[in-house]
Design an enzyme around this catalytic site. Structure first.
Site, PDB file in Angstrom:
ATOM      1  N   CYS A 190     -20.080  -8.466  13.925  1.00  0.00           N
ATOM      2  CA  CYS A 190     -18.829  -8.637  13.162  1.00  0.00           C
ATOM      3  C   CYS A 190     -18.916  -8.020  11.768  1.00  0.00           C
ATOM      4  O   CYS A 190     -19.834  -8.306  10.994  1.00  0.00           O
ATOM      5  CB  CYS A 190     -18.483 -10.128  13.130  1.00  0.00           C
ATOM      6  SG  CYS A 190     -17.964 -10.817  11.566  1.00  0.00           S
TER       7      CYS A 190
ATOM      8  N   CYS B 256     -18.750 -10.310   8.766  1.00  0.00           N
ATOM      9  CA  CYS B 256     -20.002 -11.066   8.614  1.00  0.00           C
ATOM     10  C   CYS B 256     -21.032 -10.209   7.879  1.00  0.00           C
ATOM     11  O   CYS B 256     -21.752 -10.692   7.005  1.00  0.00           O
ATOM     12  CB  CYS B 256     -20.560 -11.468   9.981  1.00  0.00           C
ATOM     13  SG  CYS B 256     -19.389 -12.378  11.011  1.00  0.00           S
TER      14      CYS B 256
ATOM     15  N   CYS C 154      10.988  -1.019  12.997  1.00  0.00           N
ATOM     16  CA  CYS C 154      11.289  -2.359  13.520  1.00  0.00           C
ATOM     17  C   CYS C 154      11.911  -2.306  14.914  1.00  0.00           C
ATOM     18  O   CYS C 154      12.917  -1.635  15.151  1.00  0.00           O
ATOM     19  CB  CYS C 154      12.158  -3.105  12.506  1.00  0.00           C
ATOM     20  SG  CYS C 154      13.507  -4.079  13.135  1.00  0.00           S
TER      21      CYS C 154
ATOM     22  N   CYS D 186      15.464  -3.553  15.425  1.00  0.00           N
ATOM     23  CA  CYS D 186      16.433  -2.603  14.862  1.00  0.00           C
ATOM     24  C   CYS D 186      16.696  -1.478  15.868  1.00  0.00           C
ATOM     25  O   CYS D 186      17.830  -1.026  16.021  1.00  0.00           O
ATOM     26  CB  CYS D 186      15.904  -2.010  13.558  1.00  0.00           C
ATOM     27  SG  CYS D 186      15.408  -3.253  12.350  1.00  0.00           S
TER      28      CYS D 186
END
Ligand SMILES: *[C@@H]1O[C@H](CO)[C@@H](O)[C@H](O)[C@H]1NC(C)=O
Ligand SMILES: *[C@@H]1O[C@H](CO)[C@@H](O)[C@H](O)[C@H]1NC(C)=O
Ligand SMILES: *[C@@H]1O[C@H](CO)[C@@H](O)[C@H](O)[C@H]1NC(C)=O
Length: 502
Positions: A54, A57, A392, A395
């Protein structure tokens, strides 16, 4: 200079920990066999549940190591669990993402919500280790005053009488952020040179010592909280991921100084503007920001060119942006004059606008910021505007329907404007009494009115048509094809087909 030494310190710290970690780590390595026996007896211990792959991390690791080393002296332990190796243990503790940081007190856990840089972790855990209000005496007074970036001390003759109860309640509320102490020790009070009761803030930045300026025995929790929060904001501090919340929750406008921290002159520019920031601090928060990291933010604030230093004021709640002319040098006098004009309401915001279209040849009017006032405040017309963003999805689905709405009223264009405005390319002018917080937003302004009605109905053509007919002040002789039931069906089918193609 400060910036480069700061950066190289980080580089050195991470190099050092990369080399040293295996042998000399102060972070405890826990497995299912020794987790409980290690964690449960501790009054306070921080545990990181991590995965070796990770990225967050890995970024945390050197800070976590450094914090573990510092906190070891204060008897606060830091531990970690490798969740690839110890999958069951992590599942038992409800770990869902990495890194998951949890504070355990006598085996009971709560999520850690503090910072993820070494200094921040140290300061946060120290505060967790102390009671909300620490008892201070002459012997530890000097040390306590410097124990954190912001320390609040109450000097009282009685720890039960005002302001002690309100002070404790404030400390309970703010204990994660600041360090609180109280003393009734006459020697400590004498050393501080105050007359009890007195409440004093000690800071490692700006003015170091600030006494509560009103009678402290009458201070209430909200008053103390507001006073402390205000002092927590430096005169001209850095805004970044860690500090943004401090400013975002403040009601004051934010003035940004965009800098390239690798530029030798940057520190000087901060020094030059600090007196300006100090002068206006009761009305505006001033920050500097790393332009090399947050260049996109500069663009969003309508700073046209990537040219540093640059200065811009933004009023967060009304989204208006006031950039300082990028062709002029950033100088104290000019900036001070600009801020003064801003506060006097004499400055016009800079609005981002697409160019005014050469022709309006679609059934829906393409509205841009520059034409907003002219078109929307034309009292002879009813106006219905869709505020949208190109990216969007809702939209995109609305587009064919909105086009059909334009077509539907094409013959009454002189009385009704069906418009659309790309809101990421066009700022709303100050004259608009609303702000856009989601896409699409549909606003109807009846002719002759200054009121904007928000359309919240379904996004079918017939509903939109009915809405316009209900709210329009002009008579809209819909000489155009009045939709009958059948043709409504056709409209809807047509729009679905369009939608499928998108
Ligand atoms: C932690 O303990 C596990 C299990 O013994 C071991 O595989 C791992 O290498 C240890 N990690 C560190 C950083 O010491
Ligand atoms: C827990 O056990 C692992 C595996 O034996 C070991 O590597 C680690 O050092 C132990 N941790 C503590 C705190 O005893
Ligand atoms: C509409 O106008 C734009 C330029 O403003 C032009 O590119 C486009 O071809 C025109 N479309 C029609 C259908 O006339």
């Amino acid at each position: 200079m400060r910036f480069s030494s700061f950066l190289s310190a980080i580089a050195l710290a991470s190099l050092a920990s990369a080399d040293d970690a295996p042998e000399s780590s102060d972070v405890l390595n826990l497995t299912k066999d020794n987790f409980s026996s290690t964690v449960n007896p501790e009054p306070l211990i921080l545990v990181e549940f991590f995965a070796p792959w990770c990225g967050h991390c890995k970024a945390l690791a050197p800070h976590y190591e450094e914090a573990a080393t510092t906190l070891k002296d204060k008897d606060i332990k830091l531990a970690k669990v490798d969740c690839v190796d110890q999958a069951d243990l992590c599942q038992t503790h409800g770990v869902q993402g990495y890194p998951a940081l949890k504070i355990f007190r006598d085996g009971e856990s709560t999520d850690y919500s503090g910072p993820r840089k070494a200094d921040g972790i140290i300061s946060y855990m120290l505060k967790q280790s102390l009671p909300a209000v620490s008892d201070v005496t002459a012997s530890n007074l000097a040390e306590f005053q410097k124990a954190d970036k912001l320390v609040v001390l109450a000097y009282v003759s009685s720890t039960t009488k005002a302001p002690a109860p309100e002070f404790s309640a404030t400390a309970d509320k703010l204990r994660d952020e600041f360090l609180f102490g109280i003393t009734s020790d006459a020697a400590a009070i004498a050393a501080a040179g105050v007359t009890p009761p007195a409440i004093v803030v000690y800071r490692s930045f700006d003015e170091h010592v600030t006494e509560y300026p009103y009678p402290s025995s009458a201070a209430t929790v909200p008053e103390l909280e507001a006073w402390i929060q205000q002092l927590a904001i430096p005169i001209l501090g850095e805004v970044n991921g860690e500090t943004y919340a401090l400013y975002a929750t403040s009601p004051k406008p934010l003035a940004y100084l965009f800098l390239d921290p690798t530029d030798e002159k940057s520190e000087e520019t901060i020094a030059v503007l600090k007196p300006v920031a100090a002068k206006y601090r009761s009305e505006i928060n001033f920050v500097w920001i790393d332009a090399t990291k947050f260049g996109e933010h500069a663009k969003a604030l309508n700073l046209a060119e990537p040219k540093w230093p640059s200065f811009v004021i933004q009023k967060l709640e009304d989204q208006l942006k006031y950039p300082y002319d990028q062709n002029k040098p950033v100088e104290a006098e000019a900036i001070s004059a600009m801020v003064g004009d801003y506060l006097a309401g004499k400055l016009l915001p800079k609005l981002k606008s697409q160019p005014i279209p050469e022709s309006q040849n679609e059934s829906v009017f393409t509205l841009v910021s520059e034409q907003f006032d002219e078109v929307v405040y034309d009292d002879s017309k009813d106006v219905f505007v869709e505020f949208y963003a190109t990216w969007c999805g809702h939209c995109k689905r609305l587009k064919p329907i909105w086009d059909s709405l334009g077509d539907h009223f094409a013959e009454v264009k002189d009385k009704l404007v069906i418009a659309k405005m790309e809101s990421t390319e066009n700022d709303l002018p100050a004259s608009a009494p609303f702000r856009i917080s989601g896409f699409p937003t549909l606003k109807f302004k009846p002719a002759g009115s200054r009121e904007f009605l928000e359309y919240n109905g379904d996004r079918e053509l017939e509903s939109l048509v009915a809405y316009v007919e209900e709210h329009a002040k002009n008579s809209l002789k819909p000489s155009v094809k009045t939709p009958e039931d059948d043709s409504q069906g056709t409209f809807v089918v047509a729009s679905r087909e369009d939608h499928d193609e998108l």
